[in-house]
Design a protein around this motif. Structure first.
Motif, short mmCIF file in Angstrom:
data_model
loop_
_atom_site.label_atom_id
_atom_site.label_comp_id
_atom_site.label_asym_id
_atom_site.label_seq_id
_atom_site.Cartn_x
_atom_site.Cartn_y
_atom_site.Cartn_z
N ASN B 153 0.83 -1.19 0.00
CA ASN B 153 0.00 0.00 0.00
C ASN B 153 0.87 1.25 0.00
O ASN B 153 2.01 1.23 0.45
CB ASN B 153 -0.89 0.01 1.25
CG ASN B 153 -2.14 -0.80 1.01
OD1 ASN B 153 -2.29 -1.41 -0.04
ND2 ASN B 153 -3.01 -0.80 1.98
N SER B 155 0.59 3.78 1.83
CA SER B 155 0.93 4.21 3.19
C SER B 155 2.09 3.41 3.76
O SER B 155 2.76 3.83 4.68
CB SER B 155 -0.30 4.08 4.10
OG SER B 155 -0.77 2.76 4.02
N THR B 162 -5.41 2.23 -1.91
CA THR B 162 -6.72 1.64 -1.61
C THR B 162 -7.61 2.74 -1.03
O THR B 162 -7.21 3.89 -0.94
CB THR B 162 -6.61 0.49 -0.60
OG1 THR B 162 -5.90 0.99 0.53
CG2 THR B 162 -5.86 -0.68 -1.18
N LYS B 163 -8.82 2.34 -0.64
CA LYS B 163 -9.80 3.30 -0.11
C LYS B 163 -9.21 4.16 1.00
O LYS B 163 -9.43 5.37 1.06
CB LYS B 163 -10.99 2.52 0.45
CG LYS B 163 -12.22 2.59 -0.42
CD LYS B 163 -13.22 1.53 -0.02
CE LYS B 163 -14.16 2.03 1.05
NZ LYS B 163 -15.29 1.07 1.25
N LYS B 164 -8.44 3.49 1.86
CA LYS B 164 -7.94 4.18 3.06
C LYS B 164 -7.11 5.41 2.70
O LYS B 164 -7.23 6.46 3.32
CB LYS B 164 -7.08 3.19 3.85
CG LYS B 164 -7.07 3.45 5.34
CD LYS B 164 -6.43 2.29 6.08
CE LYS B 164 -4.95 2.53 6.25
NZ LYS B 164 -4.24 1.38 6.83
N GLU B 165 -6.26 5.26 1.68
CA GLU B 165 -5.41 6.40 1.32
C GLU B 165 -6.10 7.35 0.35
O GLU B 165 -5.69 8.50 0.22
CB GLU B 165 -4.11 5.91 0.68
CG GLU B 165 -3.21 5.11 1.60
CD GLU B 165 -3.41 3.63 1.43
OE1 GLU B 165 -3.91 3.22 0.36
OE2 GLU B 165 -3.07 2.89 2.37
#
Lengths: 380, 192
Positions: B153, B155, B162-165
């Motif tokens: 990822n 991060s 992904t969605k989170k970043e």
């Protein structure tokens, strides 16, 4: 027959042993001088590689290499030669399939050898005095040094030729073809442009040549080659640049055209070619210093100290010798500096222009220069 | 009609033909540059070069709109994306992967998975052009794309978003009210 040869060898070995026992001081002195000289040349050549990159950067308003560091200690990029050296050794040593392996690996050796051997005959300072020993700063002093140097440095052609032709590469062959035409035509000029200097000073050795340049005209103008023979200086400088295969005479390599005779070389074999180029810069700047810039002479500096007209400042001869050595190094540095500067100032000549410049202009002019000088010497 | 223009090349005069004086003129120029820059180097004045990873300059105007991707959020913190697949369809590098999901709101649809593989992305900006919701945009301000592992990822130092970043708003950003489904929400809020 065999026994005779054995006897002869034993006898000669005995003589060699005797010679060593009698002259061991001379031999040890020679070895120490050799190590210091070649160590100096190697480190100077390494310095020139970084200097070249840094100077080019500053001319072009860039910063230049400065990232190589030892424990975050950068020193304006002075560690880059070490990094370059490590990198170039780590690379794969590659020999092309169709290349003649023996000749291919012999070429860089010859190039480096011919560029290094010439330093044996060039003085690199006047004397140096350690305690009571007065050491002459030259490895081998002969009266044919001038011609020997030119002859030995022209051995470099073989390295260039072998490297290009035996690497089974069209660019290589093209490069070495150009190199041979160029080097041969300028080989003539290197010697011929030096002859007026020899006519004027009639030196017995190179050391003597420098000492004869120590006089002053009217007490102000130094009696250096560049002042008596400015045209010879220009011709020799041009020929030196061309022998060096550097811009503006770098059709041999022509970074953007053909890579030249070392197309197929990699790793330290390529490094040897590059290193030889920088060693040749030092060689030619040493020659220019000795022939045209008065070697280690400093204006107004005599053996006993500074003498400006009637004012005399006495200095110990040890320190005078040291000053002379420093002045020699500074002069060599400045000349190599200008050689590097030339590369970043001038554009590349076309190949036919280079040859025409040699055969149609510089060669007749330098011959005329010799005749003119000879007549002038005869009259005066 | 083809017009021919003859250019007369000036003949060199005698001084130019000798070449040496012209060479010296060239030397004057290079010496000037060299010594002025050398002086700057030792007095710590600035040479034009920007030493990139250590010093950065603010990215100018439009250039910032070609940095890494993000997806804008609404007032309530939900992503503006409605998983219409237009961006992943138009993407020439096929680096966007979306799976849709049903949500309990007036919009009814949202992305369950939204992945962008930066190692494939060509930074063309077509996804931004295609988006009907003004959701995806390339104004994150991050340009560096180097990594030792492309599957990690972003991060974690990789090249995989992904969605989170992706789902975030920039600091002090005026929240955008553009987009079809967004206007639906506003209209409904007005009526209520």
């Amino acid at each position: 027959m065999n026994e005779y040869i054995k006897e002869l060898i034993l006898k000669n070995l005995g003589e060699l042993k005797n010679y060593f026992l009698l002259n061991y001081q001379v031999i040890i002195e020679f070895i120490i001088k050799m190590f210091i000289l070649y160590f100096g040349i190697f480190s100077f050549a390494a310095l020139l590689t970084i200097l070249e990159r840094k100077i080019s950067a500053l001319i072009q308003d860039r910063v230049g290499p400065e990232k190589a560091n030892i424990w975050k200690f950068r020193l304006w990029g002075l560690f880059h030669p070490i990094a370059d050296g490590i990198k170039i050794i780590m690379k794969e040593d590659f020999i092309p399939k169709n290349a003649n392996k023996f000749m291919f690996s012999l070429a860089p050796i010859i190039t480096v050898f011919s560029s290094l051997i010439v330093f044996a005959f060039i003085p690199f300072g006047n004397y140096i005095q350690i305690l009571d020993h007065k050491i002459k700063l030259i490895l081998i002093e002969t009266d044919i040094a001038i011609f020997l140097i030119i002859a030995l440095s022209s051995l470099a052609i073989y390295g260039v030729f072998m490297g290009g032709v035996f690497s089974a590469n069209s660019w290589g062959i093209l490069g070495s073809m150009r190199a041979i035409a160029q080097l041969i035509s300028y080989e003539v000029i290197t010697l011929i442009s030096l002859l007026p200097i020899i006519l004027i000073y009639t030196p017995s050795t190179l050391h003597d040549l420098v000492e004869k340049q120590s006089d002053m005209f009217f007490g102000i103008i130094p009696n250096w080659g560049i002042i008596l023979q400015p045209f010879a200086f220009i011709f020799f400088f041009t020929a030196a640049l061309c022998e060096n295969k550097r811009i503006p005479f770098d059709v041999v390599e022509g970074e953007s055209e053909i890579i030249g005779y070392f197309t197929e070389y990699s790793s330290m074999r390529f490094g040897a070619f590059m290193f030889a180029e920088y060693i040749e810069i030092i060689f030619f700047s040493m020659l220019i210093t000795i022939f045209f810039l008065g070697g280690w002479n400093v204006p107004f500096l005599k053996d006993y100290g500074f003498k400006i007209f009637n004012f005399v400042l006495e200095i110990d001869s040890k320190i005078v010798y040291l000053l002379e050595l420093i002045s020699f190094i500074i002069k060599v540095f400045l000349v190599s500096f200008i050689i590097i500067f030339t590369r970043w100032t001038l554009p590349r000549f076309r190949f036919d222009q280079i040859l025409r410049l040699s055969w149609e202009y510089i060669l007749p002019l330098s011959i005329a220069n010799i005749i003119f000088t000879a007549i002038l010497i005869r009259i005066i | 009609m083809i017009r021919t223009k003859y250019i007369k090349i000036k003949d060199l005069n005698f001084i130019e033909k000798i070449y040496i004086i012209e060479v010296l003129k060239g030397f004057v120029i290079t010496f000037k540059h060299f010594f002025s820059n050398l002086f700057k180097m030792f007095t710590n004045k600035k040479i034009i070069t920007i030493r990139y990873p250590e010093e950065k300059i603010p990215v100018l105007g439009v250039a910032k709109l070609k940095s890494n991707h993000r997806i804008k959020l609404r007032h309530d913190g939900t992503p503006k994306c409605v998983a219409c697949m237009l961006c992943s369809t138009i993407c020439p590098a096929k680096c966007i992967y979306i799976e849709a999901e049903e949500v309990e709101s007036i919009i009814e649809k949202a992305p369950k998975i939204f992945n962008i593989d930066l190692s494939k992305c060509v930074m063309c900006g077509l996804c931004v052009e295609a988006c009907p919701e003004d959701a995806i945009s390339m104004d994150k301000g991050i340009f560096e794309g180097g990594s030792y592992n492309r599957f990690l990822n972003k991060s974690l130092g990789g090249l995989f978003y992904t969605k989170k970043e992706l789902f975030l708003n920039l600091e002090n950003e005026k929240i955008s009210e553009l987009g079809a489904s967004n206007s639906l929400i506003f209209r409904r809020e007005k009526y209520e």
